[in-house]
Design an enzyme around this catalytic site. Structure first.
Site, short mmCIF file in Angstrom:
data_model
loop_
_atom_site.label_atom_id
_atom_site.label_comp_id
_atom_site.label_asym_id
_atom_site.label_seq_id
_atom_site.Cartn_x
_atom_site.Cartn_y
_atom_site.Cartn_z
N GLU A 271 1.03 -1.12 0.02
CA GLU A 271 0.01 0.07 0.02
C GLU A 271 1.06 1.26 0.08
O GLU A 271 1.84 1.25 0.80
CB GLU A 271 -1.01 0.06 1.45
CG GLU A 271 -2.00 -0.95 1.20
CD GLU A 271 -1.54 -2.39 1.57
OE1 GLU A 271 -0.48 -2.43 2.55
OE2 GLU A 271 -2.11 -3.46 0.91
N ALA B 108 5.58 25.03 6.06
CA ALA B 108 5.61 24.19 5.23
C ALA B 108 4.15 24.27 4.22
O ALA B 108 3.04 24.69 4.67
CB ALA B 108 6.11 22.65 5.59
N GLU C 75 -9.01 26.83 3.99
CA GLU C 75 -8.16 25.57 4.20
C GLU C 75 -8.34 25.23 5.67
O GLU C 75 -7.73 24.25 6.13
CB GLU C 75 -6.80 25.77 3.87
CG GLU C 75 -6.68 26.09 2.24
CD GLU C 75 -5.24 25.84 1.71
OE1 GLU C 75 -4.43 25.74 2.61
OE2 GLU C 75 -5.00 26.46 0.83
N GLU D 95 -7.31 26.68 8.47
CA GLU D 95 -6.21 26.70 8.94
C GLU D 95 -6.30 27.76 10.07
O GLU D 95 -6.83 28.91 10.09
CB GLU D 95 -5.07 27.21 7.86
CG GLU D 95 -4.58 26.36 6.98
CD GLU D 95 -3.58 26.72 6.05
OE1 GLU D 95 -2.95 25.86 5.42
OE2 GLU D 95 -3.43 28.06 5.75
#
Length: 209
Positions: A49, A93, A159, A161
């Site tokens: 996987e 990031a 998003e 965040e």
């Protein structure tokens, strides 16, 4: 310099079949493959996987003039069972979008997650975060910038965040980086690089081999 070439590359792997077994925020593939052994024989077909994350970029923020390190703090579901809680201290990031270079991604993420728009990016390394079952490749940088007045709450609402960016005296971070909430690979690698090259950075060096 030592050579670490095993003599085996992509030609030593045969992908016999591949199918998507999960398609959500991330993807999971089931792959049937064969690869050569060190003895030069083809092993029997095996199934694996593969967790698909793709390519990412990350940067440790450092201010050599004021000797400050900048880190973001945000919720991480992978650390939900951590004894320190799932709010991790991390480097800035993000994931590469189609047609985007790692440098472009890093400039975008520094602005979105830390409010930094004038950093000098120094490449540190490219590495696979966990190649035993995931294809994520990370381009790691040092983001050299002025952090004297940096900090605040950042992130994109679309998003979901909720990101806090704060600065810390470099020496304080180095003293606790192996036992604190900087317990993730990109952050530790970035901090180690800053620690090793700290004096040269404070002398104004921005080019490294």
């Amino acid at each position: 310099m030592a050579k670490f070439d095993t003599g085996m590359g992509k030609e030593a792997v045969k992908v016999l079949s591949e199918k998507t077994v999960y398609d959500g925020f991330f993807k999971m593939y089931e792959i049937k493959l064969q690869h050569k052994t060190f003895a030069g024989e083809w092993m029997e077909p095996i199934r694996r996987e593969l967790f698909h994350r793709g390519e990412a970029a990350a940067a440790i923020c450092y201010d050599p003039e004021n000797d400050l390190v900048g880190l973001i703090e945000q919720f991480r579901v992978g650390a939900i069972d951590s004894e320190m809680g799932p709010w991790c201290l991390e480097v800035v990031a993000g994931m590469l979008e189609e047609g985007e270079t790692p440098d472009e991604l890093m400039a975008r993420e520094l602005a979105e997650e830390a409010g930094i728009t004038n950093a000098t990016l120094i490449p540190i390394s490219r590495y696979y975060s966990t190649p035993g079952g995931c294809n994520e490749k990370i381009y790691l940088y040092a983001a050299i910038c002025n952090l004297a007045n940096a900090g605040g709450i950042f992130g994109l609402d679309e998003e979901h965040e909720d990101i806090r960016f704060e600065t810390y005296p470099a020496e304080d971070v180095f003293k606790s980086m192996y036992a604190g909430r900087t317990n993730n690979s990109a952050t530790l690698l970035g901090l180690q690089w800053i620690q090793i090259n700290r004096e040269r950075l404070r002398e104004g060096v921005t080019e490294f081999e």
